[in-house]
Motif scaffolding. Structure first.
Motif, mmCIF file in Angstrom:
data_model
loop_
_atom_site.group_PDB
_atom_site.id
_atom_site.type_symbol
_atom_site.label_atom_id
_atom_site.label_comp_id
_atom_site.label_asym_id
_atom_site.label_seq_id
_atom_site.Cartn_x
_atom_site.Cartn_y
_atom_site.Cartn_z
ATOM 1 N N HIS A 51 37.873 40.457 41.625
ATOM 2 C CA HIS A 51 38.305 40.215 42.905
ATOM 3 C C HIS A 51 38.264 38.719 43.588
ATOM 4 N N VAL A 52 39.390 38.321 44.025
ATOM 5 C CA VAL A 52 39.479 36.634 44.470
ATOM 6 C C VAL A 52 39.810 36.842 45.950
ATOM 7 N N LYS A 62 49.973 32.596 49.683
ATOM 8 C CA LYS A 62 48.798 33.192 49.634
ATOM 9 C C LYS A 62 48.225 33.373 48.280
ATOM 10 N N THR A 63 47.042 33.221 48.249
ATOM 11 C CA THR A 63 46.396 33.367 46.836
ATOM 12 C C THR A 63 45.398 34.361 46.905
ATOM 13 N N GLY A 64 44.907 35.024 45.969
ATOM 14 C CA GLY A 64 43.736 36.028 45.880
ATOM 15 C C GLY A 64 44.283 37.100 45.519
ATOM 16 N N GLY A 65 43.382 38.077 45.725
ATOM 17 C CA GLY A 65 43.579 39.780 45.302
ATOM 18 C C GLY A 65 42.953 40.002 43.934
ATOM 19 N N GLU A 67 42.366 40.066 39.838
ATOM 20 C CA GLU A 67 42.999 39.180 38.837
ATOM 21 C C GLU A 67 42.144 40.007 37.458
ATOM 22 N N THR A 68 43.128 40.074 36.538
ATOM 23 C CA THR A 68 42.308 40.527 35.202
ATOM 24 C C THR A 68 42.003 39.591 34.415
ATOM 25 N N ILE A 69 40.995 39.181 33.693
ATOM 26 C CA ILE A 69 40.574 37.998 33.028
ATOM 27 C C ILE A 69 39.602 38.559 31.823
#
Length: 119
Positions: A51-52, A62-65, A67-69
């Protein structure tokens, strides 16, 4: 000398199978080796959701949300893949003489031992 290095092709040898939601049997290249924690990050293996926090860039996007890493996996749970047979194999070291610019050097070289059922 380390058995696994960045850029090597490795296979996950432990954990649940893909049918049960795991990564055992998957192959991927090593993206990073974390020597202090004895862990490696393998491409396409051990995905986690991160979660970013939402932010803004200079342009106003907008950034964030979510992410799968790839998360680190312990180095004992992966094994180097033999380039010839494409099966997991043990790694050996041998001492060789190298001549570079007229200077002889003794160098330790990694090699893949026999793999599979032909042991």
């Amino acid at each position: 000398m380390a058995n696994i290095k960045k850029g090597d092709l490795v296979q996950v040898i432990s954990g649940p199978t893909p049918e049960r939601g795991g990564d055992r049997g998957k192959q991927g290249t090593v993206l990073e080796v974390l020597t202090e924690q004895d862990r490696v990050i393998v491409e396409g293996v051990n995905y986690v959701t991160k979660h970013v926090r939402v932010g803004q860039t200079q342009r106003g996007t907008k950034t964030g949300g979510l992410e799968t890493i790839e998360a680190p996996i312990h180095i004992s749970n992966v094994q180097l893949v033999d380039p010839e047979t494409k099966k997991p194999t043990r790694v050996g070291h041998r001492v060789e003489e190298q001549v570079k610019d007229g200077v002889k050097r003794t160098v330790r070289v990694r090699y893949a031992k026999k793999s599979g059922k032909d042991l």
